[in-house]
Design an enzyme around this catalytic site. Structure first.
Site, mmCIF file in Angstrom:
data_model
loop_
_atom_site.group_PDB
_atom_site.id
_atom_site.type_symbol
_atom_site.label_atom_id
_atom_site.label_comp_id
_atom_site.label_asym_id
_atom_site.label_seq_id
_atom_site.Cartn_x
_atom_site.Cartn_y
_atom_site.Cartn_z
ATOM 1 N N GLU A 40 2.723 5.162 -3.620
ATOM 2 C CA GLU A 40 2.596 6.233 -5.274
ATOM 3 C C GLU A 40 3.909 6.372 -5.261
ATOM 4 O OE1 GLU A 40 0.452 5.624 -2.361
ATOM 5 O OE2 GLU A 40 -0.817 4.549 -3.970
ATOM 6 N N ASP A 59 -8.888 3.999 -2.373
ATOM 7 C CA ASP A 59 -9.753 4.214 -1.620
ATOM 8 C C ASP A 59 -11.556 4.432 -1.964
ATOM 9 O OD1 ASP A 59 -8.650 3.020 0.212
ATOM 10 O OD2 ASP A 59 -7.288 5.967 0.644
ATOM 11 N N ASP A 65 1.247 -1.255 0.233
ATOM 12 C CA ASP A 65 0.231 -0.060 -0.077
ATOM 13 C C ASP A 65 1.219 1.367 0.166
ATOM 14 O OD1 ASP A 65 -2.548 1.674 0.170
ATOM 15 O OD2 ASP A 65 -2.252 1.473 2.634
HETATM 16 O O1 MIG Z 1 -3.983 6.362 4.831
HETATM 17 O O2 MIG Z 1 -3.274 0.639 5.118
HETATM 18 O O3 MIG Z 1 -5.892 2.415 -0.050
HETATM 19 O O4 MIG Z 1 -6.721 -0.409 2.041
HETATM 20 O O5 MIG Z 1 -6.878 -0.271 4.825
HETATM 21 C C1 MIG Z 1 -4.675 4.855 4.270
HETATM 22 C C2 MIG Z 1 -4.752 1.588 5.801
HETATM 23 C C3 MIG Z 1 -3.207 3.393 4.063
HETATM 24 C C4 MIG Z 1 -4.615 3.020 2.765
HETATM 25 C C5 MIG Z 1 -5.290 2.037 1.803
HETATM 26 C C6 MIG Z 1 -6.391 0.743 2.232
HETATM 27 C C7 MIG Z 1 -5.852 0.651 4.086
HETATM 28 C C8 MIG Z 1 -5.082 1.902 4.817
HETATM 29 N N1 MIG Z 1 -4.540 2.430 3.924
#
Ligand code: MIG
Length: 820
Positions: A432, A505, A429
C-alpha cells in the site's frame, strides 16, 4: 443553486478587492495584502482555440482542455492558472485512440465538441460542461463550474468537480469498496490502506480505482478521475442532487466514457487502462495458501493430501516464513534446504509454487539486496534526504522507489534466483505500502514518478501498482515464453495490466462471504477482472458450512484461492470432516470441469475488455428493479449463479434475466424475467445456464493438463432462439496466442420446439490435441427423429440423465437435429 455559487464567487472577488484596498492603508504590514485562500470557480468562457482534437477554453485566466479521445471518450482537464501539467499517467499509457469524426459548433449560448456518438457542451455563461448523446439526451452535467483552492502547504491546488446527480441515478464501480453495489448516498476516500479485518462500509481499503459508472433511466456512462493523489467521491451523500469528486493535488483530469450499455462503459474504460493479460490456464485452477506452510515436510504433506484425497489443486503458496528472516529473495535453508528440488517435485506432481514478496528490504549490510539498493540509490528518501525507514516483517527496512524505471528493472531481475528455483508465480503483499505502527510512508517521502517527480502524496496510490508492474515485467522476461502469474494487494486503476488481486484480510464470517460477493462484482465492474477473496476468511474460524459455501462462491470467483492467517486452525478442504471434504471436492471438481468455459471468458476479457463477473444490473440495466439485486450475478454471459450467503438456508429466491435458463443440476427449464424459489441444500448452489449455450466441459483432473483430453465434451442446451457461444483454446501457458496460435470457435445454436441446429465456425492457427467432440444434448423438448452431421446421418445415444450423446468430428460444420 449553480447561480448561488456564481454569487459566492462574485463576493469572493469583491472581498479580494477589499483586501487590496485595505492594503493601501496598511503599507507597513504587507501580510495584509495577501489574498485570502478561497475556492475559485471558473468564470464565463472568454474564448477558445483548437489544436487537432484538443479544444482549449479559457475564462481569461484558467484553461480547460477538452480532448476527443475516441468516438465515445472525452477527456477534460483544468489548469487553474492556464498552465497544464505534463501529460503523464500510470493508468492510461496512451490517451490517443482512433477518432473517426469530430467537429465543433458554436452558438450564442454554448460551444459543442461533437463526435459520432457524444456531444460535449460547454456553456459560455457559466462554463458548465455536460455530455449528451446524439439525440440530445444529457447523460452527465456539471452542477457547478470546476473549481479549485490553492494548497499553501504543498503547492498546487485542491481540485473539485461537482456534477448533477439525477433523481433516480444509481452509481457503481470504485474498486474494492466493501459496501452495497449501488453507492448512491455514500462518500469515499481513495488512499491505499492495510486494513486487517476490515468491516462492512469501511473506507478506504487496499486499492484506489477512481472510476465510477452512473446509470440513469436505463442509460449508463462512466467517469474516470485519473488522479493519483488522495481522492474523494461523494455520490449524492452531502447533497441529494450532487455528485462530486475532488483531490488533494494534481490535476482535475477526468474521462467521460459514453455507454449507454454498462458493459460498453467497462469495455471502453479498458481501452484506456488496458485489460488483464490472458492468465496461464493453471492460474484458473484451485490454489491453496496459508500463512504459512513450512517447513518443506509440511508442504509435501499438503501436496500429498491433495493427491491422495483426489481434491484438484494447481498451486501452493509460500507465505513470508519461507524467507531467511523475511529477507526478500532469500530462503530459510533450515525450513527449505533444497527449494529447487522441492519445487521440481511439486511440479512433477502438478503443483505450481507461488511465493510472497513484500516491498520492505531489511537494513542489513550483509544482505545483497540491501547492498545493491543502497549502492545504486534505489531506496526512497524523505523530504530532507534521509532514507525512508520503517518497521515491517524483516525489522527495520528501506523501500525501493518502484516509480523509478531503473529501480523496476533492477527489481524485476531480482527474481532470477526464484525463477531458476522453479517458482511459477509471485504474490506481492504489503504494497500500500504498509508500515508497522504508522500505517504508511509519511507524505514528505520523495518519488521519481517516472521522471515527473512527486512526494508520497502523489505516489502513494501507485506504489503497489508499480511494484507489481516491476514484478510482472521481470518475471515475463525471465520466463521468456511462459506466462507469469502475479497477484497484488494494493492497486491503482490500470493495475490489471500486470496482476490479479485479492481482497485482503477478510474475516471468517457470513457477513464477509456476502461482502466478498459484493467486492468481486464491484471490482469486475471497475476494471479489475481477475479477483478473489481469501476463501474461508483470513482471520477467525469458519465452521464447516461456511467454508463449503465459500468454496462454492469460490468456484465462481475469477480467482480461486483458500487462505488463512497463522493463528487460526488449519484449513484445507478436508479440515472439516468427511462429509464436507466430499462437498468441497465436488465443488472444486466443478471448477475444473468448467475450466474451458472460464478460460474462454478470460479470453473475452483479455481481447475485448468484457468483465468476467457481471452484476444483474449490468445484464439488464433497463429494469430498475435490478438495481437492488446483489446476490445473483453472471460469470461470463452464459452462467448465472447466486451463492448461498446465510447459515442453514434451505432455499433462496433467485432472479433470472429475461429469456430461458436451465437449472444446471437437473437440466430443468426456467422462465426468466422473474424470481424463482430454488432449493439450496448444502450440496447445491443455485447455478443456471442460458438456453442455447454450448458449454464446454473438461473431465475432472487433479490439475490442469493432468490428462490428455481425447474427446471434448460440449453440452448443448436447447433454445427457441438463436444463440452464439464461444470457445477459446490455446497452449495454455505461452504467449504464442499473440501470434494467432489459438482457436476461437463460435457455435451458433438455433432451435424450435421440434428441432435444433448447431453450426461451428473456427478461427486461428492452433491445433487441438483431441479429434472429436462428445456433444450432449440437454433438455430436448422433443423425441429425436434424426440427426445429421454435415449431411451424414448419425445416431444419438440417450444417457442416464436424459441427455443424448452424439460423437462428432471436431471439424464438424453443422449438426441438425429433428424431432420425430
Ligand atoms: O502483516 O504475509 O494480507 O494474506 O498472509 C500481515 C502474511 C502480512 C497480509 C496479507 C496476508 C498474508 C500476511 N500479510
Amino acid at each position: 443553486m449553480a447561480k448561488d455559487l456564481t454569487k459566492q464567487q462574485e463576493t469572493d472577488e469583491n472581498h479580494g478587492t477589499q483586501v487590496l484596498e485595505e492594503g493601501v492603508h496598511h503599507v507597513n504590514n504587507p501580510v495584509l495584502d495577501l489574498p485570502e485562500i478561497v475556492k475559485n470557480y471558473l468564470g464565463p468562457v472568454a474564448g477558445y482555440h483548437q489544436e487537432n482534437n484538443n479544444y482549449y477554453f479559457s475564462d481569461g485566466s484558467a484553461s480547460v482542455e477538452i480532448k476527443v479521445v475516441s468516438d465515445e471518450i472525452i477527456r477534460v482537464r483544468l489548469a487553474p492558472k492556464g498552465l497544464f501539467l505534463e501529460d503523464f499517467s500510470y493508468a492510461v499509457p496512451q490517451s490517443d485512440q482512433h477518432v473517426a469524426v469530430y467537429n465543433f459548433e458554436e452558438d450564442q449560448l454554448a460551444y459543442r465538441v461533437k463526435t459520432n456518438t457524444v456531444t460535449c457542451v460547454i456553456n459560455k455563461a457559466d462554463f458548465l460542461v455536460s455530455f449528451e448523446d446524439r439525440e440530445g439526451k444529457a447523460y452527465n452535467k456539471d452542477y457547478a463550474p470546476m473549481h479549485w483552492e490553492e494548497n499553501p502547504d504543498f503547492g498546487g491546488y485542491y481540485v473539485y468537480c461537482t456534477k448533477l446527480a439525477m433523481a433516480s441515478e444509481a452509481f457503481y464501480g470504485l474498486g474494492d469498496k466493501p459496501t452495497h453495489l449501488n453507492i448512491r448516498g455514500r462518500r469515499f476516500v481513495n488512499w491505499n490502506s492495510d486494513t486487517y479485518s476490515f468491516q462492512f462500509h469501511q473506507d478506504p481499503l487496499y486499492r484506489s480505482i477512481p472510476f465510477y459508472i452512473g446509470l440513469h433511466e436505463g442509460d449508463a456512462y462512466g467517469i474516470f478521475f485519473d488522479n493519483t493523489f488522495k481522492t474523494y467521491f461523494d455520490f449524492a451523500a452531502e447533497a441529494q442532487d450532487q455528485t462530486s469528486f475532488w483531490s488533494e493535488g494534481g490535476e482535475l483530469q477526468y474521462y467521460y466514457i459514453h455507454g449507454p450499455h454498462m458493459m460498453d462503459v467497462v469495455k471502453r474504460y479498458h481501452t484506456l487502462t488496458g485489460t488483464h493479460y490472458l492468465p496461464p490456464l493453471w492460474a484458473l485452477g484451485f490454489h491453496q495458501c496459508r500463512w504459512s506452510y513450512y517447513p518443506e515436510s509440511k508442504v509435501r504433506d499438503l501436496a500429498k493430501n491433495f493427491r491422495e484425497r483426489k481434491i484438484p489443486c494447481d498451486a501452493i503458496y509460500l507465505d513470508i516464513d519461507y524467507m531467511d528472516g523475511y529477507r526478500c529473495f532469500t530462503w530459510n535453508k533450515r525450513y527449505f534446504p533444497d527449494p529447487k528440488k522441492m519445487i521440481k517435485e511439486l511440479a512433477d506432481d502438478g503443483f505450481h509454487t507461488v511465493v510472497i514478496i513484500d516491498p520492505g528490504i531489511k537494513v542489513d549490510e550483509n544482505y545483497w539486496v540491501f547492498r545493491e539498493g543502497k549502492k545504486n540509490r534505489y531506496f526512497c528518501r524523505r523530504g530532507d534526504d534521509y532514507f525512508m525507514e520503517g518497521y515491517v516483517w524483516p525489522g527495520r527496512c528501506q523501500f525501493p522507489d518502484f516509480t523509478n524505471a531503473e529501480v523496476r528493472e533492477w527489481w524485476g531481475g531480482l527474481f532470477k534466483g526464484l525463477v531458476e528455483a522453479g517458482v511459477a508465480g509471485v504474490w506481492n503483499d504489503m504494497n500500500e505500502p504498509a508500515v508497522f505502527g504508522r500505517g504508511t510512508f509519511p507524505n514528505d517521502v520523495r518519488h521519481n514518478f517516472d521522471g515527473f517527480r512527486g512526494s508520497h502524496r502523489k505516489a502513494h496510490n501507485v506504489y503497489g501498482m508499480q511494484m507489481v508492474r516491476a514484478t510482472y515485467e521481470g518475471l515475463k522476461k525471465l520466463f521468456q515464453k511462459k506466462r507469469p502469474f502475479t497477484i497484488t494487494r494494493a492497486a491503482y486503476a490500470g493495475t490489471q495490466r500486470y496482476a490479479s488481486v485479492w481482497t485482503g484480510d477478510n474475516v471468517a464470517t457470513w457477513e464477509h462471504l456476502r461482502l466478498g460477493a459484493l467486492q468481486l462484482q464491484r471490482l469486475s465492474t471497475s476494471g479489475m477482472p481477475f479477483c478473489g477473496t481469501d476463501i474461508g476468511g483470513f482471520s477467525g474460524e469458519p465452521d464447516a458450512e461456511l467454508f463449503t459455501r465459500w468454496i462454492q462462491f469460490g468456484v465462481f470467483s475469477p480467482f480461486m484461492r483458500a487462505h488463512s492467517a497463522g493463528d487460526t486452525a488449519e484449513r484445507e478442504p478436508w479440515s472439516f470432516g468427511e462429509t464436507h471434504e466430499a462437498l468441497n471436492r465436488k465443488f472444486i471438481e466443478l471448477r475444473y470441469k468448467l475450466l474451458p468455459y472460464i478460460y474462454s471468458v478470460f479470453w473475452e476479457h483479455a481481447k475485448y475488455g468484457f468483465p468476467i463477473l457481471r452484476p444483474i444490473t449490468m445484464v439488464e440495466q433497463r429494469l430498475e428493479g435490478n438495481i437492488q439485486r446483489e446476490e445473483e450475478f453472471c460469470f461470463g454471459d452464459k452462467v448465472l449463479v447466486s451463492p448461498v450467503l446465510n447459515p442453514g438456508q434451505p432455499n433462496k429466491m433467485v432472479y433470472l434475466p429475461v429469456g430461458e435458463w436451465y437449472d444446471y443440476w437437473e437440466d430443468r427449464l426456467l422462465e426468466g424475467g422473474k424470481e424463482h424459489k430454488v432449493d439450496t441444500p448444502i450440496d447445491k448452489m443455485p447455478m443456471f445456464i442460458k438456453a442455447g449455450t454450448v458449454l464446454p466441459e473438461y473431465p475432472v483432473m487433479q490439475y490442469v493438463n493432468e490428462k490428455k483430453i481425447d474427446s471434448l465434451k460440449l453440452v448443448v442446451y436447447h433454445t427457441l432462439r438463436e444463440v452464439n457461444s464461444y470457445l477459446y483454446e490455446d497452449h495454455g501457458d505461452t504467449f504464442a496466442y499473440e501470434q494467432q496460435i489459438y482457436l476461437e470457435k463460435k457455435f451458433v445454436v438455433k432451435g424450435a420446439p421440434d428441432r435444433l441446429s448447431i453450426h461451428q465456425h473456427v478461427e486461428g492457427l492452433y491445433s487441438e490435441k483431441y479429434d472429436t467432440y462428445d456433444v450432449y444434448l440437454a433438455a430436448l423438448p422433443f423425441k429425436i427423429g434424426q440427426v445429421k452431421v454435415d449431411d451424414t446421418l448419425v445416431s444419438a445415444e440417450p444417457d442416464a440423465t436424459g441427455r443424448y450423446l452424439i460423437k462428432v468430428s471436431k471439424d464438424f460444420r453443422s449438426i441438425q437435429i429433428v424431432g420425430q
